[in-house]
Design a protein around this motif. Structure first.
Motif, PDB file in Angstrom:
ATOM      1  N   LEU A  25     -21.021  13.268  38.302  1.00 20.65           N
ATOM      2  CA  LEU A  25     -19.859  12.393  38.077  1.00 20.65           C
ATOM      3  C   LEU A  25     -18.620  12.800  38.871  1.00 20.65           C
ATOM      4  N   SER A  26     -18.653  13.922  39.491  1.00 21.66           N
ATOM      5  CA  SER A  26     -17.506  14.444  40.243  1.00 21.66           C
ATOM      6  C   SER A  26     -16.255  14.463  39.363  1.00 21.66           C
ATOM      7  N   ASP A  27     -15.152  13.785  39.772  1.00 21.22           N
ATOM      8  CA  ASP A  27     -13.912  13.897  38.990  1.00 21.22           C
ATOM      9  C   ASP A  27     -13.940  13.059  37.706  1.00 21.22           C
ATOM     10  N   ARG A  28     -15.068  12.444  37.401  1.00 21.09           N
ATOM     11  CA  ARG A  28     -15.192  11.718  36.124  1.00 21.09           C
ATOM     12  C   ARG A  28     -15.799  12.622  35.038  1.00 21.09           C
ATOM     13  N   CYS A  29     -15.845  13.908  35.380  1.00 25.82           N
ATOM     14  CA  CYS A  29     -16.248  14.937  34.401  1.00 25.82           C
ATOM     15  C   CYS A  29     -14.960  15.696  34.077  1.00 25.82           C
ATOM     16  N   LYS A  36     -17.212  10.234  32.018  1.00 25.18           N
ATOM     17  CA  LYS A  36     -16.957   8.796  32.187  1.00 25.18           C
ATOM     18  C   LYS A  36     -17.944   8.190  33.190  1.00 25.18           C
ATOM     19  N   PRO A  37     -19.142   7.867  32.733  1.00 23.49           N
ATOM     20  CA  PRO A  37     -20.122   7.270  33.658  1.00 23.49           C
ATOM     21  C   PRO A  37     -19.701   5.871  34.087  1.00 23.49           C
ATOM     22  N   LEU A  44     -15.282   3.168  31.959  1.00 26.05           N
ATOM     23  CA  LEU A  44     -15.426   2.709  33.352  1.00 26.05           C
ATOM     24  C   LEU A  44     -16.630   1.794  33.548  1.00 26.05           C
ATOM     25  N   MET A  45     -17.369   1.549  32.480  1.00 30.64           N
ATOM     26  CA  MET A  45     -18.504   0.619  32.589  1.00 30.64           C
ATOM     27  C   MET A  45     -18.005  -0.763  32.185  1.00 30.64           C
ATOM     28  N   VAL A  99     -27.173   4.563  23.372  1.00 29.18           N
ATOM     29  CA  VAL A  99     -25.891   4.161  23.967  1.00 29.18           C
ATOM     30  C   VAL A  99     -26.079   2.787  24.597  1.00 29.18           C
ATOM     31  N   VAL A 100     -25.290   1.832  24.143  1.00 27.16           N
ATOM     32  CA  VAL A 100     -25.381   0.460  24.664  1.00 27.16           C
ATOM     33  C   VAL A 100     -24.667   0.413  26.011  1.00 27.16           C
ATOM     34  N   THR A 101     -25.378  -0.092  27.034  1.00 28.44           N
ATOM     35  CA  THR A 101     -24.777  -0.096  28.370  1.00 28.44           C
ATOM     36  C   THR A 101     -24.531  -1.501  28.913  1.00 28.44           C
TER      37      THR A 101
END
Ligand code: FAD
Length: 503
Positions: A58-62, A89-90, A136-137, A248-250
């Motif tokens: 996730l890079s900076d979303r971790c 934040k996937p 972010l989804m 987890v609902v996506t």
């Protein structure tokens, strides 16, 4: 006393800004685990290697910065607090899958989070669960005007979806006061009810398809564009209302009804709850198929709302108020029906005062008062809030019982709710959190609802707040099956632990 229905005069339109609790002025609550003496489950502990692994995906979303995580550790009303050290934040379903696969292998507990507006402490961690934010989804994949089907990721904010489908002359079949912040995935995961349930029914009927990720990372494609699909067990329903404990609902497909051309809203003042019942019965009879909402509020609830938001009440002061909405396709026909209904209710003395409008900005103003009602208490010192289903004939009784039971310990007990769906909200306002007050309310209030064959949670869910009380309401065999189901879906119990079921 004004004994006539007035047409609403000039009132400015309210804007529905995203809900935000004023974190700067709120007192940080005790850690939930300490306040309620919870024992940590047998879960893994986050290591630097885990963080490195998540960063590689996730890079900076971790996110590990304490300050950035703080708002996700505390619930909307500042009553519960966890101590998560990691916020992920996937953006895609595949990222959710990889994250969960790793967490499952390492037995790291996860708390899925939407807009963090949930009201039963299901949303925030209890200990150090990793927070999986769906923020972010938020992509809309498709809106089909002909079929009325919306396909979107689960992190879309409800209000944004509403604006989006309106361009196609459609409405989302769910609406609630938290729409500026809550996600459609959060709504589905709590099976939220809200203001349109009377007309469109609940999400079990309106969600056509779901994509979800299981605890072990398996992606389940249960997407469908059809209301009719009788092909074995309807697995999508497992995710509707399971509060992030089963998966987890996506992604979602939702059936959106066509927007009504004619909307009328009446706001009425009434002298007693008996008159409220008479008016509701008459509204169902006289307005029939065009009645689309029926919301009740007592004087205490409305007063705090108009004071807090500095609003003008649409009518004078009465012990009770009703907000009635009609939605149809012929304004003349609907207005005539509404005005006949109001005239006869007035002449019988069932209602004392009222205002009715079909002007969109005035309709929005009246609705905004109802939508702001739940947040009006945000600056009160402390409050306990409950959400129960009770038979309509005894809808308000428990509010009066609680006033007597709590007496001088509290300074207000308020009742309002989705009367059309027999769903009452009760708020108890007091100076500070007190175990004594809590013990006087719980389990009494739940047992009261259970005795009336009602529900201890009409729409907010069970979360952490009500998990101990599920047994008062659920048949033991049903509860046992729920536990078995949980173990099948999530054998390591990593998804939203401490919520819904007691281990
Ligand atoms: P969150 O609060 O973030 O999460 C709620 C639960 O769902 C948690 O258990 C979480 O783990 C889980 N979850 C969230 N997203 C996912 C996902 N993608 N996959 C799996 N699990 C997930 N509720 C009603 O029913 N009717 C109302 O009228 C109503 N009015 C409200 C008014 C206000 C002002 C507020 C603050 C709340 C209100 N609510 C109402 C509560 C309601 O449950 C939430 O507002 C909403 O449905 C939760 O959505 P959320 O995105 O904020 O989810």
């Amino acid at each position: 006393m004004l004994r006539q229905i007035t047409i609403l005069k000039q009132i400015g339109r309210m804007s529905f800004a995203p809900l935000a609790c004023n974190h700067a002025t709120r007192i940080v609550p005790d850690l939930t685990k300490d306040r309620y003496s919870v024992k940590r489950g047998d879960y893994g502990t986050l290591t630097n290697d885990d963080i490195k692994y998540f960063e590689s995906i996730l890079s900076d979303r971790c996110i590990t910065d304490k300050h950035d995580i703080e708002a996700h550790n505390i619930d909307f009303y500042y009553c519960y607090r966890g101590s998560s050290q990691l916020l992920l934040k996937p953006r895609t379903t595949e990222e959710v899958s990889v994250i969960l696969k790793h967490c499952n292998a390492r037995k790291l507990a996860v708390c899925p989070q939407g807009g963090n507006t949930g009201l039963v402490a299901g949303t925030t961690p209890i200990f150090d669960e990793i927070i999986l934010s769906m923020q972010l989804m938020n992509k809309v994949e498709h809106v089909d005007e002909t079929s009325g089907i919306l396909v979107c990721q689960s992190g879309c904010v409800l209000e944004k979806l509403e604006e989006r489908v309106l361009r196609h002359n459609l409405v989302i079949p769910i609406d609630l006061g938290a729409k500026g912040s809550c996600h459609i995935g959060g709504n589905v995961s709590t099976n939220a009810g809200g203001l349109r349930l009377l007309r469109y029914g609940n999400l079990h009927g309106n969600v056509l398809g779901i994509e979800a990720v299981k605890a072990d990372g398996t992606i389940l494609d249960l997407m469908s564009n059809f209301k009719k699909d009788n092909t074995g067990y309807h697995l999508k329903h497992l995710f509707i209302g399971s509060e992030g404990t089963l998966g987890v609902v996506t992604k979602l497909a939702i059936a959106c009804p066509t927007a009504s051309k004619a909307v009328n809203v009446a706001f009425l003042g009434l002298n007693s709850f008996e008159d409220v019942l008479k008016t509701f019965t008459a509204a169902k009879r006289d307005l029939g198929e065009i009645l689309s909402a029926c919301e009740m509020m007592d004087h205490q609830s409305l007063r705090i709302c108009v004071d807090h938001y500095k609003l003008k009440s649409p009518v004078g002061e009465y012990p009770f108020y009703l907000l009635l909405e009609t939605s149809g396709s012929n304004i003349k026909h609907d207005e005539e029906k509404m005005s006949n209904f109001l005239e006869s209710s007035l002449s019988r003395g069932d209602i004392q005062d009222g205002t009715v409008t079909s002007d969109p900005s005035k309709v929005a103003h009246i609705w905004s008062i109802r939508e702001l009602l739940p947040t009006a208490k945000i600056n009160e010192k402390y409050f306990f809030k409950y959400d129960i289903s009770v038979p309509i004939s005894r809808f308000y009784e428990i509010v009066e019982v609680m006033r007597e039971r709590l007496g001088y310990l509290v300074y207000d007990v308020q009742g309002f709710g989705h009367m059309g769906d027999s769903n009452l909200h009760i708020n108890v306002l007091c100076d500070e959190y007190s175990e004594e007050i809590e013990k006087r309310i719980e389990p009494f209030i739940y047992e009261y609802a259970a005795k009336l064959k009602g529900s201890i949670s009409a729409e907010h869910g069970i979360g952490f707040q009500k998990r101990e009380y599920l047994k008062t309401f659920k048949q033991p065999e049903a509860l046992h099956l729920m536990k078995e189901l949980k173990l099948v879906m999530d054998p390591n119990r990593i998804l939203n632990p401490y919520k819904v079921l007691c281990d």
